[in-house]
Motif scaffolding. Structure first.
Motif, PDB file in Angstrom:
ATOM      1  N   TYR A 109      -7.324   6.530   0.805  1.00 43.59           N
ATOM      2  CA  TYR A 109      -8.047   5.267   0.644  1.00 43.59           C
ATOM      3  C   TYR A 109      -7.181   4.086   1.072  1.00 43.59           C
ATOM      4  CZ  TYR A 109     -10.145   1.172  -1.453  1.00 43.59           C
ATOM      5  OH  TYR A 109     -10.653  -0.081  -1.648  1.00 43.59           O
ATOM      6  N   GLN A 110      -5.891   4.127   0.778  1.00 42.52           N
ATOM      7  CA  GLN A 110      -5.000   3.034   1.160  1.00 42.52           C
ATOM      8  C   GLN A 110      -4.910   2.899   2.674  1.00 42.52           C
ATOM      9  OE1 GLN A 110      -3.744   0.788  -0.980  1.00 42.52           O
ATOM     10  NE2 GLN A 110      -4.863   1.923  -2.552  1.00 42.52           N
ATOM     11  N   ILE A 111      -4.932   4.030   3.386  1.00 43.36           N
ATOM     12  CA  ILE A 111      -4.945   3.981   4.851  1.00 43.36           C
ATOM     13  C   ILE A 111      -6.214   3.296   5.331  1.00 43.36           C
ATOM     14  CG2 ILE A 111      -5.070   5.391   6.945  1.00 43.36           C
ATOM     15  CD1 ILE A 111      -3.313   7.454   5.526  1.00 43.36           C
ATOM     16  N   TRP A 112      -7.344   3.689   4.732  1.00 42.52           N
ATOM     17  CA  TRP A 112      -8.616   3.082   5.118  1.00 42.52           C
ATOM     18  C   TRP A 112      -8.635   1.595   4.787  1.00 42.52           C
ATOM     19  CZ3 TRP A 112     -12.379   0.850   1.926  1.00 42.52           C
ATOM     20  CH2 TRP A 112     -13.555   0.481   2.567  1.00 42.52           C
ATOM     21  N   ALA A 113      -8.179   1.226   3.612  1.00 45.15           N
ATOM     22  CA  ALA A 113      -8.200  -0.175   3.193  1.00 45.15           C
ATOM     23  C   ALA A 113      -7.305  -1.042   4.072  1.00 45.15           C
ATOM     24  CB  ALA A 113      -7.766  -0.288   1.729  1.00 45.15           C
ATOM     25  N   TYR A 114      -6.241  -0.456   4.619  1.00 46.08           N
ATOM     26  CA  TYR A 114      -5.351  -1.223   5.494  1.00 46.08           C
ATOM     27  C   TYR A 114      -6.000  -1.465   6.854  1.00 46.08           C
ATOM     28  CZ  TYR A 114      -1.133  -2.606   8.011  1.00 46.08           C
ATOM     29  OH  TYR A 114      -0.209  -3.292   8.764  1.00 46.08           O
ATOM     30  N   ILE A 115      -6.835  -0.507   7.305  1.00 45.05           N
ATOM     31  CA  ILE A 115      -7.497  -0.639   8.605  1.00 45.05           C
ATOM     32  C   ILE A 115      -8.725  -1.532   8.531  1.00 45.05           C
ATOM     33  CG2 ILE A 115      -8.672   0.656  10.439  1.00 45.05           C
ATOM     34  CD1 ILE A 115      -6.916   3.021   9.771  1.00 45.05           C
ATOM     35  N   ARG A 174       0.833  -1.209   0.000  1.00 47.49           N
ATOM     36  CA  ARG A 174       0.000   0.000   0.000  1.00 47.49           C
ATOM     37  C   ARG A 174       0.864   1.255   0.000  1.00 47.49           C
ATOM     38  NH1 ARG A 174      -5.012  -1.455   0.058  1.00 47.49           N
ATOM     39  NH2 ARG A 174      -5.655  -3.439   0.981  1.00 47.49           N
ATOM     40  N   VAL A 175       2.004   1.222   0.688  1.00 49.24           N
ATOM     41  CA  VAL A 175       2.911   2.368   0.680  1.00 49.24           C
ATOM     42  C   VAL A 175       3.489   2.580  -0.718  1.00 49.24           C
ATOM     43  CG1 VAL A 175       5.120   3.227   1.530  1.00 49.24           C
ATOM     44  CG2 VAL A 175       3.476   2.238   3.126  1.00 49.24           C
ATOM     45  N   LEU A 176       3.939   1.488  -1.349  1.00 47.90           N
ATOM     46  CA  LEU A 176       4.509   1.601  -2.692  1.00 47.90           C
ATOM     47  C   LEU A 176       3.451   2.061  -3.699  1.00 47.90           C
ATOM     48  CD1 LEU A 176       6.800  -1.564  -2.828  1.00 47.90           C
ATOM     49  CD2 LEU A 176       7.496   0.814  -2.587  1.00 47.90           C
ATOM     50  N   PHE A 177       2.227   1.530  -3.569  1.00 49.86           N
ATOM     51  CA  PHE A 177       1.142   1.925  -4.467  1.00 49.86           C
ATOM     52  C   PHE A 177       0.861   3.421  -4.323  1.00 49.86           C
ATOM     53  CE2 PHE A 177      -3.321   2.356  -5.738  1.00 49.86           C
ATOM     54  CZ  PHE A 177      -3.313   1.678  -6.956  1.00 49.86           C
ATOM     55  N   SER A 178       0.845   3.903  -3.076  1.00 47.70           N
ATOM     56  CA  SER A 178       0.612   5.328  -2.838  1.00 47.70           C
ATOM     57  C   SER A 178       1.749   6.165  -3.411  1.00 47.70           C
ATOM     58  CB  SER A 178       0.470   5.589  -1.338  1.00 47.70           C
ATOM     59  OG  SER A 178      -0.624   4.878  -0.794  1.00 47.70           O
ATOM     60  N   LEU A 179       2.986   5.693  -3.248  1.00 42.56           N
ATOM     61  CA  LEU A 179       4.134   6.436  -3.761  1.00 42.56           C
ATOM     62  C   LEU A 179       4.094   6.559  -5.285  1.00 42.56           C
ATOM     63  CD1 LEU A 179       7.067   5.109  -1.531  1.00 42.56           C
ATOM     64  CD2 LEU A 179       6.019   7.376  -1.479  1.00 42.56           C
ATOM     65  N   VAL A 180       3.636   5.494  -5.951  1.00 37.76           N
ATOM     66  CA  VAL A 180       3.527   5.541  -7.415  1.00 37.76           C
ATOM     67  C   VAL A 180       2.563   6.645  -7.829  1.00 37.76           C
ATOM     68  CG1 VAL A 180       2.694   4.298  -9.447  1.00 37.76           C
ATOM     69  CG2 VAL A 180       4.186   3.142  -7.802  1.00 37.76           C
ATOM     70  N   TRP A 181       1.431   6.735  -7.147  1.00 41.98           N
ATOM     71  CA  TRP A 181       0.448   7.763  -7.489  1.00 41.98           C
ATOM     72  C   TRP A 181       0.951   9.163  -7.131  1.00 41.98           C
ATOM     73  CZ3 TRP A 181      -3.919   7.788 -10.316  1.00 41.98           C
ATOM     74  CH2 TRP A 181      -4.406   6.537 -10.731  1.00 41.98           C
ATOM     75  N   ILE A 182       1.714   9.269  -6.048  1.00 44.01           N
ATOM     76  CA  ILE A 182       2.298  10.572  -5.708  1.00 44.01           C
ATOM     77  C   ILE A 182       3.272  11.013  -6.787  1.00 44.01           C
ATOM     78  CG2 ILE A 182       3.827  11.751  -4.078  1.00 44.01           C
ATOM     79  CD1 ILE A 182       2.545  10.095  -1.855  1.00 44.01           C
ATOM     80  N   VAL A 183       4.072  10.071  -7.302  1.00 46.62           N
ATOM     81  CA  VAL A 183       5.004  10.397  -8.391  1.00 46.62           C
ATOM     82  C   VAL A 183       4.235  10.818  -9.647  1.00 46.62           C
ATOM     83  CG1 VAL A 183       6.736   9.436  -9.949  1.00 46.62           C
ATOM     84  CG2 VAL A 183       6.844   8.930  -7.511  1.00 46.62           C
ATOM     85  N   LEU A 184       3.148  10.121  -9.947  1.00 47.10           N
ATOM     86  CA  LEU A 184       2.317  10.518 -11.094  1.00 47.10           C
ATOM     87  C   LEU A 184       1.757  11.926 -10.898  1.00 47.10           C
ATOM     88  CD1 LEU A 184       0.381   7.182 -11.811  1.00 47.10           C
ATOM     89  CD2 LEU A 184       2.274   8.163 -13.129  1.00 47.10           C
ATOM     90  N   GLY A 185       1.333  12.223  -9.660  1.00 49.69           N
ATOM     91  CA  GLY A 185       0.860  13.573  -9.369  1.00 49.69           C
ATOM     92  C   GLY A 185       1.952  14.603  -9.545  1.00 49.69           C
ATOM     93  N   MET A 186       3.179  14.242  -9.167  1.00 52.45           N
ATOM     94  CA  MET A 186       4.320  15.151  -9.352  1.00 52.45           C
ATOM     95  C   MET A 186       4.549  15.431 -10.835  1.00 52.45           C
ATOM     96  SD  MET A 186       6.983  13.599  -6.527  1.00 52.45           S
ATOM     97  CE  MET A 186       8.312  14.687  -7.064  1.00 52.45           C
ATOM     98  N   ILE A 187       4.371  14.416 -11.662  1.00 49.97           N
ATOM     99  CA  ILE A 187       4.559  14.593 -13.108  1.00 49.97           C
ATOM    100  C   ILE A 187       3.509  15.553 -13.662  1.00 49.97           C
ATOM    101  CG2 ILE A 187       4.493  13.417 -15.337  1.00 49.97           C
ATOM    102  CD1 ILE A 187       5.646  10.952 -13.923  1.00 49.97           C
ATOM    103  N   VAL A 188       2.271  15.407 -13.190  1.00 49.13           N
ATOM    104  CA  VAL A 188       1.196  16.304 -13.640  1.00 49.13           C
ATOM    105  C   VAL A 188       1.517  17.741 -13.249  1.00 49.13           C
ATOM    106  CG1 VAL A 188      -1.239  16.896 -13.341  1.00 49.13           C
ATOM    107  CG2 VAL A 188      -0.555  14.496 -13.588  1.00 49.13           C
ATOM    108  N   VAL A 189       1.976  17.932 -11.991  1.00 47.86           N
ATOM    109  CA  VAL A 189       2.327  19.281 -11.542  1.00 47.86           C
ATOM    110  C   VAL A 189       3.490  19.835 -12.364  1.00 47.86           C
ATOM    111  CG1 VAL A 189       3.174  20.636  -9.596  1.00 47.86           C
ATOM    112  CG2 VAL A 189       1.475  18.855  -9.216  1.00 47.86           C
TER     113      VAL A 189
END
Length: 255
Positions: A91-97, A13-28
């Motif tokens: 969502y990943q935080i919620w899905a982990y809980i 879940r951490v790696l999945f979140s990091l991938v999306w953060i990197v994608l967001g960085m690319i958009v910015v």
């Protein structure tokens, strides 16, 4: 699940979140100029305020150092990616809980955690909006007896601004953490009620320590909403504890 399974799921879940953060960085990065203009607006607004309240004050935006433009761009893209990817990592935080909750508790958790994204974005927005007033308060301490030109380094200013926005966003997530701990049985409403005074005091200490601008206006803008959100979270936990008590009494009567 074993401890190893929990750790593997957490890693995924951490790696999945990091991938999306990197994608967001690319958009910015693609829309860097409009984003930069948007982030510079609080300074322009603060300058307008100072032109009225302190017209003799001289200010100038500068950028020093060869690597400063690159460092500035990386910081803006990083925080922008974090904000854009917030629906994913929340969502990943919620899905982990979720696996630790009962079916009915999952429903309540989903309902409340769906508020996490608006709360985070609301905190980011408040941090963005209060910055001009905070800047004007800090700049008003410039001595007037001797002519001084305030050189504002744009990279440090935007770093301050981005830190403030992230701190406000995370601070506004406090009720999600409190209610989540209550749903999994870690905290009770009685414990929260006993700790209320200390928590509210702690929010003001946190507001003073966490807001990088160090002005009282920013501290209050963070501490007061956090205190109110904690009280709301406590009321929700109290309702949840009463529901659990009624359910336990009904099960006991049935046996």
């Amino acid at each position: 699940m074993s401890l190893g399974d929990h750790l593997r799921e957490l890693r995924y879940r951490v790696l999945f979140s990091l991938v999306w953060i990197v994608l967001g960085m690319i958009v910015v990065a693609v829309f860097y100029d409009p984003v930069y203009t948007f982030l510079a607006q609080p300074w322009l607004h603060a300058r307008d305020i100072l032109s009225v309240t302190n017209p003799e004050l001289s200010t100038q935006m500068v950028l020093s150092g060869v690597t400063s433009p690159l460092t500035l761009a990386l910081k803006i893209c990083g925080v922008g990616g974090l904000v854009l990817a917030s629906p994913v990592w929340l969502y990943q935080i919620w899905a982990y809980i979720v696996p630790a909750l009962l079916a009915k508790e999952k429903r309540w958790a989903l309902i409340f955690l769906s508020v996490a994204l608006p709360l985070f974005l609301a905190g980011v927005t408040v941090g963005y909006l209060i910055l001009p007033q905070g800047i004007s308060v800090l700049m008003s301490f410039t001595p007037q007896s001797v002519p001084i030109t305030n050189l504002i380094e744009i990279d440090k200013f935007l770093e301050l601004m981005l830190q403030l926005m992230v701190v406000f966003g995370l601070g506004f997530l406090m009720p999600v953490v409190v209610v989540g701990a209550n749903l999994v049985g870690v905290l009770t409403a009685k414990q929260l009620a006993k700790a209320r005074v200390y928590v509210i005091f702690g929010t003001f200490v946190f507001g003073a320590a966490a807001t990088p601008s160090t002005d009282p206006f920013s501290m209050l803008a963070l501490a007061v909403p956090m205190s109110l959100l904690f009280i709301v979270a406590e009321l929700i936990c109290r309702l949840n504890d009463k529901r659990k008590a009624r359910r336990a009494a009904a099960e006991l009567a049935a046996t």
